[in-house]
Design a protein around this motif. Sequence first.
Motif, mmCIF file in Angstrom:
data_model
loop_
_atom_site.group_PDB
_atom_site.id
_atom_site.type_symbol
_atom_site.label_atom_id
_atom_site.label_comp_id
_atom_site.label_asym_id
_atom_site.label_seq_id
_atom_site.Cartn_x
_atom_site.Cartn_y
_atom_site.Cartn_z
ATOM 1 N N PHE A 1 0.415 -1.032 0.044
ATOM 2 C CA PHE A 1 0.013 -0.337 -0.053
ATOM 3 C C PHE A 1 0.780 1.177 0.032
ATOM 4 O O PHE A 1 2.129 1.127 0.906
ATOM 5 N N ILE A 2 0.201 2.415 -0.734
ATOM 6 C CA ILE A 2 1.714 4.181 -0.613
ATOM 7 C C ILE A 2 0.273 4.884 0.650
ATOM 8 O O ILE A 2 -1.310 4.220 0.423
ATOM 9 N N GLY A 3 0.843 5.935 1.228
ATOM 10 C CA GLY A 3 0.220 6.776 2.363
ATOM 11 C C GLY A 3 -0.108 7.457 1.616
ATOM 12 O O GLY A 3 0.684 7.922 1.258
ATOM 13 N N ALA A 4 -1.453 8.022 2.220
ATOM 14 C CA ALA A 4 -2.168 9.556 2.346
ATOM 15 C C ALA A 4 -0.809 10.195 2.760
ATOM 16 O O ALA A 4 -1.933 10.007 3.651
ATOM 17 N N GLY A 5 -0.297 11.908 1.858
ATOM 18 C CA GLY A 5 -0.022 12.264 2.677
ATOM 19 C C GLY A 5 -0.852 13.711 2.807
ATOM 20 O O GLY A 5 -2.207 13.806 1.840
ATOM 21 N N SER A 6 -0.050 14.720 3.332
ATOM 22 C CA SER A 6 -1.068 16.116 2.935
ATOM 23 C C SER A 6 -0.903 16.855 1.798
ATOM 24 O O SER A 6 -1.566 17.892 1.279
ATOM 25 N N ASP A 7 0.180 16.126 1.419
ATOM 26 C CA ASP A 7 0.157 17.352 -0.294
ATOM 27 C C ASP A 7 0.470 16.051 -1.485
ATOM 28 O O ASP A 7 1.315 16.669 -2.643
ATOM 29 N N ASN A 8 0.221 14.744 -1.284
ATOM 30 C CA ASN A 8 0.626 14.236 -2.457
ATOM 31 C C ASN A 8 -0.557 13.231 -3.581
ATOM 32 O O ASN A 8 0.416 12.264 -4.243
ATOM 33 N N ALA A 9 -1.170 13.644 -3.439
ATOM 34 C CA ALA A 9 -2.361 12.908 -4.134
ATOM 35 C C ALA A 9 -2.067 12.748 -5.332
ATOM 36 O O ALA A 9 -1.945 11.760 -5.828
ATOM 37 N N GLU A 10 -1.318 14.087 -6.066
ATOM 38 C CA GLU A 10 -1.947 13.711 -7.418
ATOM 39 C C GLU A 10 -0.445 12.692 -8.226
ATOM 40 O O GLU A 10 -0.439 11.952 -8.446
ATOM 41 N N LYS A 11 0.832 12.686 -7.455
ATOM 42 C CA LYS A 11 1.921 11.593 -7.109
ATOM 43 C C LYS A 11 1.277 11.227 -7.181
ATOM 44 O O LYS A 11 1.937 10.138 -8.552
ATOM 45 N N ILE A 12 1.075 10.071 -6.061
ATOM 46 C CA ILE A 12 0.930 8.968 -5.321
ATOM 47 C C ILE A 12 -0.604 8.239 -6.900
ATOM 48 O O ILE A 12 -0.325 7.131 -6.936
ATOM 49 N N SER A 13 -1.034 9.578 -6.730
ATOM 50 C CA SER A 13 -2.264 8.766 -8.425
ATOM 51 C C SER A 13 -1.919 7.894 -9.542
ATOM 52 O O SER A 13 -1.880 6.777 -10.242
ATOM 53 N N LEU A 14 -0.322 8.667 -10.040
ATOM 54 C CA LEU A 14 0.518 7.727 -10.987
ATOM 55 C C LEU A 14 1.534 6.536 -10.361
ATOM 56 O O LEU A 14 2.151 5.781 -11.880
ATOM 57 N N LEU A 15 1.725 6.645 -9.428
ATOM 58 C CA LEU A 15 1.957 4.953 -9.357
ATOM 59 C C LEU A 15 1.386 4.048 -8.780
ATOM 60 O O LEU A 15 1.606 2.698 -8.657
ATOM 61 N N SER A 16 -0.087 3.967 -8.956
ATOM 62 C CA SER A 16 -1.058 3.090 -9.113
ATOM 63 C C SER A 16 -1.143 1.905 -8.974
ATOM 64 O O SER A 16 -1.071 0.889 -8.266
ATOM 65 N N PRO A 17 -0.142 1.761 -10.647
ATOM 66 C CA PRO A 17 -0.179 0.319 -11.150
ATOM 67 C C PRO A 17 0.478 -0.390 -10.065
ATOM 68 O O PRO A 17 1.205 -2.089 -10.083
ATOM 69 N N LYS A 18 1.609 0.623 -9.781
ATOM 70 C CA LYS A 18 2.999 -0.562 -8.473
ATOM 71 C C LYS A 18 1.755 -1.077 -6.591
ATOM 72 O O LYS A 18 2.855 -1.196 -6.269
ATOM 73 N N THR A 19 0.641 -0.686 -6.858
ATOM 74 C CA THR A 19 1.036 -0.860 -5.208
ATOM 75 C C THR A 19 -1.004 -0.987 -5.065
ATOM 76 O O THR A 19 -0.914 -1.864 -6.425
ATOM 77 N N ALA A 20 -1.091 -2.083 -4.157
ATOM 78 C CA ALA A 20 -2.126 -2.905 -3.455
ATOM 79 C C ALA A 20 -3.136 -1.781 -3.229
ATOM 80 O O ALA A 20 -4.145 -1.660 -3.994
#
Length: 356
Positions: free
Chosen positions: A76-95
């Motif tokens: 899993f990747i963790g939601a932070g206060s300002d990482n929403a847009e960036k981590i959405s691009l990593l979603s295929p690599k995550t649970a």
Amino acid sequence: MSKLKLPGLIDIHTHMREPGAIHKEDWDSGTSAALAGGFTTIFAMPNTNPAVMDNKTLNLSLKEAENKARCDFAQFIGAGSDNAEKISLLSPKTAGLKMYLDSTYGELQLGDMAQWISHFQYWPKELPIAVHAEGPTMAASILLAHLYDRPIHICHVSRKDEILVIKTAKERGLPVTCEVTPHHLFLTAEDINHLGPGRSEVRPVLASPTDRDALWENMDVIDCFATDHAPHTLQEKDGANPPPGFPGLETALPLLLTAVHEGRLSIDDLINKLHTNPRKIFNLAEQPETFIEIDPDTTWEIRADETFTRCGWTPFEGMQVRGRVFRVVLRNHEVFKDGRISAKPGTGRNLRTQST
Ligand code: NCD
Ligand code: ZN
Ligand code: ZN
Ligand code: ZN
């Protein structure tokens, strides 16, 4: 009853503690505990140190996992206060995405609702957002999932009000799924006495017998059982500031098989909630060559000194259970038999690198 073959169990909520706290658990000891408990896939939570919140920390955790895991996994990747847009691009690599909205262990708890909303906007709809959200916060998170028309998965539901709200939301067709831990099905606040103050610390806290009964009475509302395996050492649990969390990978299946034996749970329910539904909710491929063999009749006593987890204790110490895994086959290879792990570190695969 004779021996039974079940599909490999999937634990969608495990804390591996690596990087950052490998005296509690690491990818090797944690995945060994998984296999010994009949789990062939685990999803690791992001509240490590450093927390998994961007490409760098995700790769750091996955590298350790690829070298050391003995069962299959996703992170899993963790939601932070300002990482929403960036981590959405990593979603295929995550649970999936994990959001902490209520009291928890670690630094990942989000404050105001503006921070939650950006994640509901950005995270791809193909994968659920898993939330630690209790009571009114849980209700708010379901409303947001509805407003943004996307699936949400509620972690470790523990109370009557919560399961009833989820039941109603499902009846209205809202895209909500949920998990319940074995400890909230088998322990209540009445157990705090014999467990002691430190060892009974867990989030969500142990609830009332009425809450526990409501979980059993609404078994059809529960999509998954998840261990929330949250190892902390006995020294930490008995120390001055006991951290919340219970180990659970090695006790989940025997506890639930005991309920099957008592006629409180069907074996089909057990398979649906520990394999089929987790697989569907999180888009995992079938693994026909991965399975476990259990002896549903063996009666035995849970003892921490016979476990693979590094934490060295269990809240179920001394409990008599019925049913035990005796063999685990991972992608056609025998990896566990009669209490011995034969999988080598690195045997486990990242299930998000070979996804379609
Ligand atoms: C978890 C942990 O220790 O990481 N503790 C717990 O009591 N469940 C955190 C969490 O799952 O909220
Ligand atoms: Zn939690
Ligand atoms: Zn957890
Ligand atoms: Zn299956």
